[in-house]
Design a protein around this motif. Structure first.
Motif, PDB file in Angstrom:
ATOM      1  N   SER A  74      -9.635 -67.317  -0.970  1.00 53.92           N
ATOM      2  CA  SER A  74      -9.771 -68.246   0.141  1.00 53.92           C
ATOM      3  C   SER A  74     -10.375 -69.547  -0.379  1.00 53.92           C
ATOM      4  CB  SER A  74     -10.669 -67.637   1.209  1.00 53.92           C
ATOM      5  OG  SER A  74     -10.880 -68.556   2.235  1.00 53.92           O
ATOM      6  N   PRO A  75      -9.718 -70.692  -0.228  1.00 52.51           N
ATOM      7  CA  PRO A  75      -8.406 -70.896   0.362  1.00 52.51           C
ATOM      8  C   PRO A  75      -7.313 -70.298  -0.525  1.00 52.51           C
ATOM      9  CG  PRO A  75      -9.176 -72.934  -0.608  1.00 52.51           C
ATOM     10  CD  PRO A  75     -10.292 -71.945  -0.718  1.00 52.51           C
ATOM     11  N   ALA A  76      -6.173 -69.978   0.089  1.00 51.08           N
ATOM     12  CA  ALA A  76      -5.060 -69.341  -0.630  1.00 51.08           C
ATOM     13  C   ALA A  76      -4.585 -70.246  -1.759  1.00 51.08           C
ATOM     14  CB  ALA A  76      -3.916 -69.045   0.327  1.00 51.08           C
ATOM     15  N   THR A  77      -4.418 -69.662  -2.914  1.00 50.36           N
ATOM     16  CA  THR A  77      -3.967 -70.414  -4.081  1.00 50.36           C
ATOM     17  C   THR A  77      -3.308 -69.454  -5.050  1.00 50.36           C
ATOM     18  OG1 THR A  77      -4.682 -71.906  -5.844  1.00 50.36           O
ATOM     19  CG2 THR A  77      -6.212 -70.182  -5.232  1.00 50.36           C
ATOM     20  N   THR A  78      -2.553 -69.963  -5.985  1.00 50.25           N
ATOM     21  CA  THR A  78      -1.913 -69.111  -6.988  1.00 50.25           C
ATOM     22  C   THR A  78      -2.976 -68.492  -7.873  1.00 50.25           C
ATOM     23  OG1 THR A  78       0.055 -70.480  -6.990  1.00 50.25           O
ATOM     24  CG2 THR A  78      -0.273 -69.074  -8.896  1.00 50.25           C
ATOM     25  N   MET A  79      -2.865 -67.179  -8.083  1.00 48.22           N
ATOM     26  CA  MET A  79      -3.830 -66.508  -8.947  1.00 48.22           C
ATOM     27  C   MET A  79      -3.117 -65.488  -9.830  1.00 48.22           C
ATOM     28  SD  MET A  79      -5.948 -64.046  -6.344  1.00 48.22           S
ATOM     29  CE  MET A  79      -5.128 -63.002  -5.151  1.00 48.22           C
ATOM     30  N   THR A  80      -3.584 -65.392 -11.058  1.00 46.37           N
ATOM     31  CA  THR A  80      -3.109 -64.388 -11.994  1.00 46.37           C
ATOM     32  C   THR A  80      -4.205 -63.345 -12.109  1.00 46.37           C
ATOM     33  OG1 THR A  80      -1.855 -66.052 -13.187  1.00 46.37           O
ATOM     34  CG2 THR A  80      -2.277 -63.988 -14.339  1.00 46.37           C
ATOM     35  N   PHE A 128     -11.694 -56.789 -11.582  1.00 42.24           N
ATOM     36  CA  PHE A 128     -10.534 -57.654 -11.402  1.00 42.24           C
ATOM     37  C   PHE A 128     -10.944 -59.080 -11.726  1.00 42.24           C
ATOM     38  CE2 PHE A 128      -9.629 -54.021  -8.729  1.00 42.24           C
ATOM     39  CZ  PHE A 128      -8.319 -53.733  -9.116  1.00 42.24           C
ATOM     40  N   THR A 129     -10.141 -59.725 -12.548  1.00 43.94           N
ATOM     41  CA  THR A 129     -10.363 -61.125 -12.886  1.00 43.94           C
ATOM     42  C   THR A 129      -9.190 -61.913 -12.352  1.00 43.94           C
ATOM     43  OG1 THR A 129     -11.537 -60.507 -14.899  1.00 43.94           O
ATOM     44  CG2 THR A 129     -10.752 -62.776 -14.763  1.00 43.94           C
ATOM     45  N   ALA A 130      -9.461 -62.850 -11.468  1.00 47.56           N
ATOM     46  CA  ALA A 130      -8.419 -63.723 -10.923  1.00 47.56           C
ATOM     47  C   ALA A 130      -8.580 -65.090 -11.574  1.00 47.56           C
ATOM     48  CB  ALA A 130      -8.551 -63.828  -9.414  1.00 47.56           C
ATOM     49  N   THR A 131      -7.534 -65.523 -12.250  1.00 46.15           N
ATOM     50  CA  THR A 131      -7.525 -66.853 -12.864  1.00 46.15           C
ATOM     51  C   THR A 131      -6.680 -67.753 -11.977  1.00 46.15           C
ATOM     52  OG1 THR A 131      -7.704 -65.860 -15.040  1.00 46.15           O
ATOM     53  CG2 THR A 131      -7.005 -68.158 -14.949  1.00 46.15           C
ATOM     54  N   PHE A 132      -7.265 -68.853 -11.554  1.00 47.94           N
ATOM     55  CA  PHE A 132      -6.604 -69.757 -10.622  1.00 47.94           C
ATOM     56  C   PHE A 132      -6.122 -70.996 -11.358  1.00 47.94           C
ATOM     57  CE2 PHE A 132      -9.710 -67.309  -8.284  1.00 47.94           C
ATOM     58  CZ  PHE A 132      -8.973 -66.850  -7.210  1.00 47.94           C
ATOM     59  N   ASP A 133      -4.991 -71.535 -10.862  1.00 44.68           N
ATOM     60  CA  ASP A 133      -4.512 -72.805 -11.393  1.00 44.68           C
ATOM     61  C   ASP A 133      -5.548 -73.860 -11.076  1.00 44.68           C
ATOM     62  OD1 ASP A 133      -2.225 -71.526 -12.141  1.00 44.68           O
ATOM     63  OD2 ASP A 133      -1.026 -72.248 -10.468  1.00 44.68           O
TER      64      ASP A 133
END
Length: 157
Positions: A74-80, A128-133
């Motif tokens: 949040s906010p929604a974004t591309t995540m790997t 969990f690791t979320a990498t964001f642009d």
């Protein structure tokens, strides 16, 4: 000793010397007139908040049986998203879960690629690791517990 007139190039050297002296006399006043009198203004603007400061990665238990977990950015974004098994204070090798453009991913320990292989039908804590642009790219991490009785526990804030 030869007379000055008979030395080759003497006339050109004398003319160059005289010109240097004559033009050099006006150097002080010329330098005084050549000064910078204009001012320049520069404006710099930057975002007030870096995206990493405002993005939150949250976890909620989903599915009727309470087994799956939904990770939401949040906010929604591309995540790997990658996952790694945590044993005590040791973090194992990471496995890819996938890239998600909606900012939401549902993790089922029995079917989600990467997590299923980590748990191998058992229980455990998965980081969990979320990498964001970005720009620049940034990460958020959280640990979810998948227990042996089939229940999932999300971390509390």
């Amino acid at each position: 000793m030869k007379p000055l007139r008979s030395v080759p190039g003497a006339k050109a050297a004398l003319i160059a010397f005289v010109l240097t002296v004559l033009l050099g006399v006006g150097v002080t006043s010329a330098a005084g007139l050549w000064q910078q009198s204009a001012t320049a203004t520069m404006a710099v603007s930057a975002a007030t908040a870096w995206p990493g400061d405002t993005t939150v990665l949250a976890c909620t238990v989903t599915a009727a049986n309470g087994k799956a977990a939904t990770l939401t950015a949040s906010p929604a974004t591309t995540m790997t998203v990658t996952a790694a098994l945590v044993t005590g204070s040791t973090v194992g090798a990471e496995r890819a879960v996938g890239t998600f453009t909606s900012g939401t991913v549902t993790i089922d320990p029995d079917t989600t690629t990467g997590v299923k292989e980590l748990l191998n039908g058992g229980a455990g804590n998965v980081r969990f690791t979320a990498t964001f642009d970005g720009p620049p790219p940034f990460t958020r991490q959280l640990v979810v517990n998948f227990s042996g009785n089939g229940k999932t526990t999300c971390p509390t804030a």
